[in-house]
Enzyme design. Structure first.
Site, PDB file in Angstrom:
ATOM      1  N   GLU A 200      56.048  39.172  29.064  1.00  0.00           N
ATOM      2  CA  GLU A 200      56.131  39.552  30.486  1.00  0.00           C
ATOM      3  C   GLU A 200      56.051  38.366  31.441  1.00  0.00           C
ATOM      4  OE1 GLU A 200      53.151  42.590  31.097  1.00  0.00           O
ATOM      5  OE2 GLU A 200      53.967  43.871  29.520  1.00  0.00           O
ATOM      6  N   ASN A 243      59.023  39.265  24.896  1.00  0.00           N
ATOM      7  CA  ASN A 243      58.818  40.719  25.010  1.00  0.00           C
ATOM      8  C   ASN A 243      58.559  41.054  26.483  1.00  0.00           C
ATOM      9  OD1 ASN A 243      58.179  43.350  23.713  1.00  0.00           O
ATOM     10  ND2 ASN A 243      56.099  42.978  24.446  1.00  0.00           N
ATOM     11  N   HIS A 279      59.072  51.376  28.028  1.00  0.00           N
ATOM     12  CA  HIS A 279      58.196  52.350  28.698  1.00  0.00           C
ATOM     13  C   HIS A 279      59.056  53.140  29.688  1.00  0.00           C
ATOM     14  CE1 HIS A 279      54.554  50.892  26.896  1.00  0.00           C
ATOM     15  NE2 HIS A 279      54.839  49.661  27.259  1.00  0.00           N
ATOM     16  N   GLU A 308      57.527  49.150  22.435  1.00  0.00           N
ATOM     17  CA  GLU A 308      56.428  49.932  23.035  1.00  0.00           C
ATOM     18  C   GLU A 308      56.956  51.243  23.599  1.00  0.00           C
ATOM     19  OE1 GLU A 308      54.120  47.583  25.783  1.00  0.00           O
ATOM     20  OE2 GLU A 308      54.282  45.773  24.566  1.00  0.00           O
ATOM     21  N   ASP A 310      57.577  54.737  24.914  1.00  0.00           N
ATOM     22  CA  ASP A 310      57.012  56.043  25.268  1.00  0.00           C
ATOM     23  C   ASP A 310      57.824  56.587  26.444  1.00  0.00           C
ATOM     24  OD1 ASP A 310      55.869  54.439  27.297  1.00  0.00           O
ATOM     25  OD2 ASP A 310      53.840  54.617  26.501  1.00  0.00           O
TER      26      ASP A 310
HETATM   27  O1  G3I Z   1      39.558  44.192  32.489  1.00  0.00           O
HETATM   28  C1  G3I Z   1      38.999  45.382  33.013  1.00  0.00           C
HETATM   29  C2  G3I Z   1      37.498  45.302  33.041  1.00  0.00           C
HETATM   30  O2  G3I Z   1      37.147  44.279  33.925  1.00  0.00           O
HETATM   31  C3  G3I Z   1      36.921  46.644  33.449  1.00  0.00           C
HETATM   32  O3  G3I Z   1      35.529  46.606  33.344  1.00  0.00           O
HETATM   33  C4  G3I Z   1      37.433  47.757  32.572  1.00  0.00           C
HETATM   34  C5  G3I Z   1      36.954  49.124  33.026  1.00  0.00           C
HETATM   35  O4  G3I Z   1      37.651  50.144  32.380  1.00  0.00           O
HETATM   36  O5  G3I Z   1      38.847  47.749  32.598  1.00  0.00           O
HETATM   37  C6  G3I Z   1      39.397  46.535  32.114  1.00  0.00           C
HETATM   38  O6  G3I Z   1      40.778  46.580  32.102  1.00  0.00           O
HETATM   39  C7  G3I Z   1      41.379  47.405  31.110  1.00  0.00           C
HETATM   40  C8  G3I Z   1      42.261  46.548  30.208  1.00  0.00           C
HETATM   41  O7  G3I Z   1      42.974  47.359  29.326  1.00  0.00           O
HETATM   42  C9  G3I Z   1      41.468  45.482  29.432  1.00  0.00           C
HETATM   43  O8  G3I Z   1      40.580  46.006  28.526  1.00  0.00           O
HETATM   44  C10 G3I Z   1      42.243  48.421  31.851  1.00  0.00           C
HETATM   45  O9  G3I Z   1      41.421  49.310  32.589  1.00  0.00           O
HETATM   46  C11 G3I Z   1      43.098  49.191  30.884  1.00  0.00           C
HETATM   47  O10 G3I Z   1      44.006  50.005  31.591  1.00  0.00           O
HETATM   48  C12 G3I Z   1      43.857  48.224  29.991  1.00  0.00           C
HETATM   49  O11 G3I Z   1      44.662  48.963  29.127  1.00  0.00           O
HETATM   50  C13 G3I Z   1      45.630  48.327  28.300  1.00  0.00           C
HETATM   51  C14 G3I Z   1      46.770  47.663  29.089  1.00  0.00           C
HETATM   52  O12 G3I Z   1      47.779  47.248  28.175  1.00  0.00           O
HETATM   53  C15 G3I Z   1      46.377  46.443  29.872  1.00  0.00           C
HETATM   54  O13 G3I Z   1      47.500  45.875  30.454  1.00  0.00           O
HETATM   55  C16 G3I Z   1      46.180  49.463  27.447  1.00  0.00           C
HETATM   56  O14 G3I Z   1      45.161  49.926  26.587  1.00  0.00           O
HETATM   57  C17 G3I Z   1      47.381  49.020  26.630  1.00  0.00           C
HETATM   58  O15 G3I Z   1      47.997  50.153  26.071  1.00  0.00           O
HETATM   59  C18 G3I Z   1      48.394  48.315  27.520  1.00  0.00           C
HETATM   60  O16 G3I Z   1      49.473  47.865  26.741  1.00  0.00           O
HETATM   61  C19 G3I Z   1      50.494  47.156  27.455  1.00  0.00           C
HETATM   62  C20 G3I Z   1      51.065  46.113  26.511  1.00  0.00           C
HETATM   63  O17 G3I Z   1      50.047  45.296  26.011  1.00  0.00           O
HETATM   64  C21 G3I Z   1      52.127  45.282  27.219  1.00  0.00           C
HETATM   65  N1  G3I Z   1      53.149  46.122  27.797  1.00  0.00           N
HETATM   66  C22 G3I Z   1      52.658  47.196  28.681  1.00  0.00           C
HETATM   67  C23 G3I Z   1      51.640  48.056  27.946  1.00  0.00           C
HETATM   68  C24 G3I Z   1      51.197  49.219  28.806  1.00  0.00           C
HETATM   69  O18 G3I Z   1      50.527  48.768  29.951  1.00  0.00           O
END
Ligand code: G3I
Length: 405
Positions: A200, A243, A279, A308, A310
Site C-alpha cells: 500500500e 500488494n 476488498h 484479500e 471479501d
Molecule cells: O493500533 C490501535 C491501538 O492503538 C488501539 O488500542 C486498538 C484498540 O482496538 O486498536 C489498534 O488498531 C487496530 C489495528 O488492527 C492494530 O492492532 C485497529 O483497531 C484494527 O481495526 C486493526 O485491524 C486490522 C487492520 O488490517 C489494520 O489495518 C485488521 O484486523 C486486518 O484484517 C486488516 O487487514 C488489512 C491488511 O493487512 C491490508 N489490506 C487491508 C486489510 C483490511 O484493512
C-alpha cells in the site's frame, strides 16, 4: 450449475493437524485478554431462511474449495488473529476456535497471516522479535500441506509505537528495516511461497505516501528497491510482491504500480509479483477489467495474485441480507475467481476471512458486513458455491454427482 450448502469441517484433516495447541490459550502472545467470553454464532449478520444445509454423509472430502481447485491455483484464507480481534469479545480465533481451524485446514491450500506477521505483532520492542503466533501459522500450514503467503514487510500501518514515535536517524531506520526484513524472511526461508514485501505505498489518489509511510518519508523512494533486494537475499525462493487495494481494475493507482514496476524491473530489482487485495463492495460496480489488469502485469513477466478478497454489503435494518444482495455478492465472488483462473501466472486467490464474526469489515465500515462466504454457524452462503463452482469448472473436479442438485 447450482450446488448445495453444506459444512465440511473435519473431513480431511486429522485431529492432530488442526487441534488447538493447549499452551496457546487466549491471553497468550497475540491473544485476547483472559476472561473474555466467546462470542457465539448468530452475532454477525442474520441468515435469511433457506440458507445453510449440511454435508451429505461420506462426501465431505470431495466438497471443499481445496478439492475443487485441484492444481489450478492455491485457494487461501487469512488466519484470524491480532488486529481488530484483540478488541473483540471473543478469544483469539486461530488458537481457540476448533471448528474454525478445521475449516482452515480442509477448505484451503494456502494461508495468510491476517495480522500475525505485521510489525506491531512481531516487534513488541526494538530488540525483541516475537514469532510465536507467526510460527504457529507456519506449523499449522506444514501439518496440513498448505503454502503460506507472508504479509507484510514494509507498510505505513500497524507499526509499533516505539518505531512510529521513536527518534531515529535515517541511518538507524535503514538498519532497523534491513534487520527486520532479513531476520523475518530468513526465518521462513524455503517455507514461504510468496511475501507481500511492500504494501500500500500509493494513496487513493495514486500518489506515493511520502508523508504517511515512515520508510518513504525518512529514507526516500530508493528504499522500495532495497526492501526487495534484502528479501531476495534472505530467501531466493520466495516470490516477492507489491500488494495494494483498489488496484483491481485499470485505474490511476494500478497505472502507478505498472509504471513503477517497469522502472524497477529495468534496474534489475527482484520483483516477482503484483497483487490486488480485492476488498470489494456490492455498493460499487464490479471491476470488469480485473483480468485485463492482472494480464498486463503478467505480460511484464510477473506472477499475480488476489490476496484479500471479501465482498461487503450495506446491511438492511435488522441485519439480514436480502436474497438479491447474496446473489449479487455471489456473482462478484464468482467473477473474481474466474478472472484469477483466466490469467496465466495468477496462481493464488486468498479470502480475507471466511466467517463474518471474525471479519474486519463491520469495525471499519459501520452498517456494512456479511462480506465472507460462510455464515457464523459454518453453513454456506451462495458466494461459497459460486467460488467452488468456478473452481470446479476450471479443474474438472466437480466432486461427487450426489453433491449436485
Ligand atoms: O493500533 C490501535 C491501538 O492503538 C488501539 O488500542 C486498538 C484498540 O482496538 O486498536 C489498534 O488498531 C487496530 C489495528 O488492527 C492494530 O492492532 C485497529 O483497531 C484494527 O481495526 C486493526 O485491524 C486490522 C487492520 O488490517 C489494520 O489495518 C485488521 O484486523 C486486518 O484484517 C486488516 O487487514 C488489512 C491488511 O493487512 C491490508 N489490506 C487491508 C486489510 C483490511 O484493512
Amino acid at each position: 450449475m447450482r450446488r448445495r450448502q453444506i459444512l465440511t469441517a473435519g473431513a480431511v484433516a486429522t485431529a492432530a493437524a488442526v487441534a488447538a495447541p493447549a499452551a496457546a490459550a487466549p491471553g497468550g502472545p497475540g491473544g485476547n485478554a483472559a476472561g473474555k467470553s466467546p462470542k457465539g454464532p448468530g452475532t454477525g449478520p442474520k441468515k435469511p431462511p433457506g440458507n445453510g444445509r449440511r454435508t451429505p454423509p461420506g462426501l465431505a472430502k470431495k466438497d471443499t474449495f481445496a478439492f475443487a481447485a485441484g492444481g489450478t491455483l492455491k485457494i487461501g484464507c487469512a488466519v484470524a488473529g491480532g488486529g481488530h480481534h484483540t478488541s473483540q469479545d471473543y478469544p483469539d480465533p486461530f488458537t481457540a476456535d476448533q471448528e474454525y481451524r478445521e475449516v482452515l485446514a480442509t477448505e484451503f491450500t494456502s494461508l495468510s497471516a491476517e495480522n500475525q506477521m505485521k510489525w506491531d505483532h512481531l516487534r513488541p520492542a526494538p530488540d525483541t522479535y516475537d514469532f510465536s503466533d507467526a510460527d504457529a501459522i507456519m506449523d499449522f500450514a506444514a501439518a496440513n500441506g498448505q503454502v503460506v503467503r507472508g504479509h507484510t514487510l514494509m507498510w505505513h500501518n500497524q507499526n509499533p509505537a516505539w518505531l512510529a514515535e521513536g527518534d531515529y536517524s535515517p541511518e538507524q531506520l535503514r538498519q532497523i528495516l534491513k534487520d527486520h526484513i532479513t531476520t523475518v524472511v530468513s526465518r521462513y526461508a524455503g517455507r514461504m511461497q510468496q511475501w507481500d514485501v511492500v504494501n500500500e505505498i500509493f494513496d487513493d489518489s495514486a500518489v506515493l505516501r511520502l508523508e504517511g509511510n515512515i520508510w518513504l518519508r525518512e529514507l526516500g523512494t530508493g528504499i522500495i528497491a532495497d526492501c526487495f533486494r534484502w528479501a531476495h537475499e534472505a530467501d531466493p525462493d520466495s516470490l516477492l510482491f507489491f500488494n495494494d487495494y483498489n488496484v483491481d481494475g485499470i485505474n490511476p493507482k494500478s497505472d502507478a504500480y505498472y509504471a513503477l514496476i517497469q522502472e524497477l524491473l529495468a534496474d534489475g530489482v527482484p520483483i516477482h509479483g503484483f497483487s490486488t487485495q480485492g476488498h470489494l463492495s456490492i455498493r460499487y460496480g464490479f471491476p470488469g477489467d480485473l483480468a485485463e489488469n492482472l494480464q498486463r502485469f503478467a505480460d511484464l513477466g510477473l506472477q499475480t495474485a488476489i490476496t484479500e478478497l471479501d465482498v461487503r454489503m450495506d446491511l438492511p435494518e435488522g441485519g439480514e441480507p436480502t436474497q438479491e444482495q447474496l446473489a449479487q455478492q455471489a456473482e462478484y465472488y464468482r467473477r473474481v475467481t474466474e478472472a484469477a483462473l483466466a490469467v496465466e501466472g495468477c496462481d493464488s486467490l486468498t479470502l480475507w476471512g471466511v466467517l463474518d464474526k471474525y471479519s474486519w469489515v463491520p469495525g471499519t465500515f459501520p452498517g456494512e458486513g456479511a462480506a465472507t462466504v460462510l455464515w457464523d454457524d459454518f453453513t454456506r452462503k451462495p458466494a461459497y458455491d459460486a467460488i467452488q463452482d468456478a473452481l470446479a469448472e476450471a479443474s474438472g473436479r466437480a466432486g461427487h454427482p450426489a453433491l449436485r442438485d
